[in-house]
Structures are given as C-alpha cells and as structure tokens.
Enzyme design. Structure first.
Site, PDB file in Angstrom:
ATOM      1  N   ARG A  71       0.857  -1.181   0.000  1.00  0.00           N
ATOM      2  CA  ARG A  71       0.000   0.000   0.000  1.00  0.00           C
ATOM      3  C   ARG A  71       0.890   1.227   0.000  1.00  0.00           C
ATOM      4  NH1 ARG A  71      -3.504  -2.534  -1.762  1.00  0.00           N
ATOM      5  NH2 ARG A  71      -5.610  -2.874  -0.976  1.00  0.00           N
ATOM      6  N   GLU A  73      -3.525   7.569  -4.520  1.00  0.00           N
ATOM      7  CA  GLU A  73      -3.847   7.109  -5.889  1.00  0.00           C
ATOM      8  C   GLU A  73      -5.118   7.761  -6.414  1.00  0.00           C
ATOM      9  OE1 GLU A  73      -4.091   2.837  -5.837  1.00  0.00           O
ATOM     10  OE2 GLU A  73      -2.116   2.677  -4.926  1.00  0.00           O
ATOM     11  N   HIS A 100      -1.147   0.361 -10.025  1.00  0.00           N
ATOM     12  CA  HIS A 100      -1.800  -0.562  -9.071  1.00  0.00           C
ATOM     13  C   HIS A 100      -2.392  -1.771  -9.808  1.00  0.00           C
ATOM     14  CE1 HIS A 100      -3.991  -0.863  -4.929  1.00  0.00           C
ATOM     15  NE2 HIS A 100      -3.715  -2.065  -5.424  1.00  0.00           N
TER      16      HIS A 100
HETATM   17  C1  DGY Z   1      -5.743  -5.901  -3.019  1.00  0.00           C
HETATM   18  O1  DGY Z   1      -6.331  -6.951  -3.192  1.00  0.00           O
HETATM   19  O2  DGY Z   1      -5.486  -5.466  -1.898  1.00  0.00           O
HETATM   20  C2  DGY Z   1      -5.353  -5.130  -4.237  1.00  0.00           C
HETATM   21  O3  DGY Z   1      -4.382  -4.184  -3.928  1.00  0.00           O
HETATM   22  C3  DGY Z   1      -6.568  -4.447  -4.808  1.00  0.00           C
HETATM   23  O4  DGY Z   1      -7.247  -3.836  -3.774  1.00  0.00           O
END
Ligand code: DGY
Length: 324
Positions: A243, A272, A290
């Site tokens: 993250r 983001e 992402h």
């Molecule tokens: C997750 O599964 O956490 C991916 O980053 C998409 O949210």
C-alpha cells in the site's frame, strides 16, 4: 432459492462472468459507470443493499457505516487489503467484512518481480529510449545496470505474497532472502525457504533490494521514510506492491533525487491516482498503475472468492474469509 432476494451492490464493474453468476443468485446492482462512487452514492448503496462489495477505491468511513439507515450487513471486499474500510466502525455497526486472500498471491508476487527486474535492469528507461527514436545502437558502456542474480532481497512483511515473491527470487534468481515480520516464521511456515529473520534496520542495511509486503496500518504508516531510506545501501532498490502509505512518498522522491538509494519500483501510491510532486520527473523509478492482482485469471478468482463469501452469508454459514 432462499438467497435469491439478497440485494448485492458492486461499486465497480467486475469480470463479466462473475457478474453473470452473481446476477443468477442475487438482486444485483452494479455501478455501470465504473468510476469511484461518490460518498452520497455509497451512503445510498449501504441503505439499499444487504451486501456492499467495495474495492480499494471506495472509502467506507465511520460516518457512512454509522448512518441510521444502513441496511448492509456484509461488506464483501473485492481485494485482500481492507485499509479503505473503517474496521472499528464496521464492528461497532455489526457489519461483517470479508476479503479475498490467497487468490492474488502469485499475480502480485509477479508484479513485484516485474518491478524489481525493471528497476534493476533499467528496462523502463531502455524502452523509453527505443521508443523516442534516439537510440544510437549498442556500445560497451551503454545503460549499464544492476545484476539481480545472487543478490540479497529483504522482504518486509512475510505473509502469503511476501513468501511467494521470496520463493520466486530465491529459486528463480538465486537470491539470498532476509525478512522482517512481527515474529520469526517457523520452517514449516517458510515452506523450507532458507530465509533469515532480521530487524527492519538490519534488513534495510544489508539488502540490495527491499520489497514491501506488509498491510497498511497505523504501525506501518510511513514505515519507510527519510530515516529508514538513509539506512539502505546507495545501490539499493525499493519495491512496493503493498500500500502506498507504507512509504512517505515525498521522502522517497528526495532520496531518489539525491542518490540516497539507486532506484524504486512502485505499483501503489499514497493518494492514488495522484503522485507525489517530482515522482514523474525521475528516471530511476518504475511506475505501474496498481496492477498487482490485475490478471484476468486472478480478477475472476477474486470475484468468485467474494461471491463464495456472499453465498455463505446468504446461507447463514460461517464466512470463508471474515476479517471482522
Ligand atoms: C488488493 O487486493 O489489496 C489489491 O491491492 C486491490 O485492492
């Protein structure tokens, strides 16, 4: 079927096959615009649906969950990370939360490897050069980069994805693996991988590549900042598929500008889709949108996993992936 009337709301489009399967069993509403729903739309959705299926782009706040007209009793999150949901508020409101672990492990580990190889071997820069039409041909000192094979990889957060990536790196590229986690993993948990436990500061100092795989939480917020970046080797690369807010992005921009570290590969960002000022101007950072879990196979599996949780909820059975 007893669950045929359960109201389910998808905040974004899902792979068609999963939407079709969901529509068979439930009264399904889908945000056809496929853009993040506004706060007002989410509030309306929580008041209409029995099950809301958010994604990482939906902020499910305490305010939304605490509204008196909330009907939803389950948030079946499309994704493994759930830091966009206020878990304490969900608990207080008696709203259950499930996620989709496991099914995206390999796909996300592949993107971590993509970023590592790309950053080390300057593949993005090379591709941009060829496309620019300014490449003047091979020569012995052109675009020299960092070899990956046999180097040391530091994994921060040895969960499913961290372990899968560590295995790819060790067995595929002969990398020595260090890891830090809240507690050392047993040999069985490491599935025989000869990975060595280190403190974060030891790991940062000893690694040629550092890859982040910890969840976003108050403890991991800005875990990587000016101080921790200064502990890394000036030749090291930082990879993030976890993250965005695990890294202080402004501090990373400074570190990359000043040569505190050699490069970075990012799939996730603090705000983001906005990027920290200066990030786009750097040639020593690889930027992906992402897409860690973004294979067709995995996104279908994520949808199926969320659907299995909704079916269990509808049948009054234990939820498969309950996180609250
Ligand atoms: C997750 O599964 O956490 C991916 O980053 C998409 O949210």
């Amino acid at each position: 079927m007893t669950n045929s009337k359960l109201r389910v709301l998808l905040t974004r489009r899902w792979p068609q096959a999963v939407e079709d399967a969901m529509a068979q069993d439930f009264e399904l509403r889908v945000n056809q615009d496929n853009r993040p729903m506004t706060e007002a739309e989410l509030a309306e959705g929580l008041a209409w649906a029995d099950v809301l299926c958010p994604t990482v782009t939906d902020s499910v706040s305490a305010e939304l969950l605490g509204a008196p007209n909330v009907r939803a009793r389950l948030l079946a999150n499309f994704g493994v990370g759930f830091n966009h949901i206020d878990m304490a508020a969900a608990k207080t409101a008696g709203v259950l939360v499930t996620n989709t672990p496991g099914v995206l492990t390999d796909a996300t580990a592949e993107i971590a490897m993509t970023l590592l190889l790309n950053s080390a071997r300057r593949a993005g820069e090379g591709e941009r050069l060829v496309r620019s039409g300014r490449w003047q041909g091979w020569h012995p000192t052109h675009m020299l980069s960092t070899q990956v094979t046999g180097k040391t990889l530091g994994i921060v957060g040895m969960g499913r994805i961290g372990l899968a990536f560590a295995r790819q790196a060790h067995y595929g590229f002969g990398m020595r693996v260090l890891y830090c986690a809240r507690t050392p993993r047993s040999d069985a948990a490491l599935q025989g991988l000869p990975a060595q436990y280190r403190s974060l500061s030891e790991l940062l100092a000893a690694s040629d590549f550092v890859s982040l795989h910890c969840p976003a939480s108050p403890e991991t917020h800005h875990l990587i900042n000016a101080q921790s970046l200064a502990l890394m080797k000036p030749t090291a690369h930082l990879i993030n598929t976890a993250r965005g807010d695990v890294i202080n992005e402004a501090d990373l921009v400074d570190a990359l500008q000043q040569g505190v570290i050699a490069g970075a590969g990012l799939d996730v960002y603090e705000a983001e889709p906005a990027l920290a000022p200066g990030l786009l101007d750097l040639s020593n950072v690889v930027l992906l949108p992402h897409m860690g879990s973004g294979t067709t196979q995995t996104r279908v599996a994520m949808g199926e996993c969320a659907m299995a949780n909704i079916r269990a909820f509808a049948a009054g059975e234990p939820l498969l992936n309950q996180v609250v």
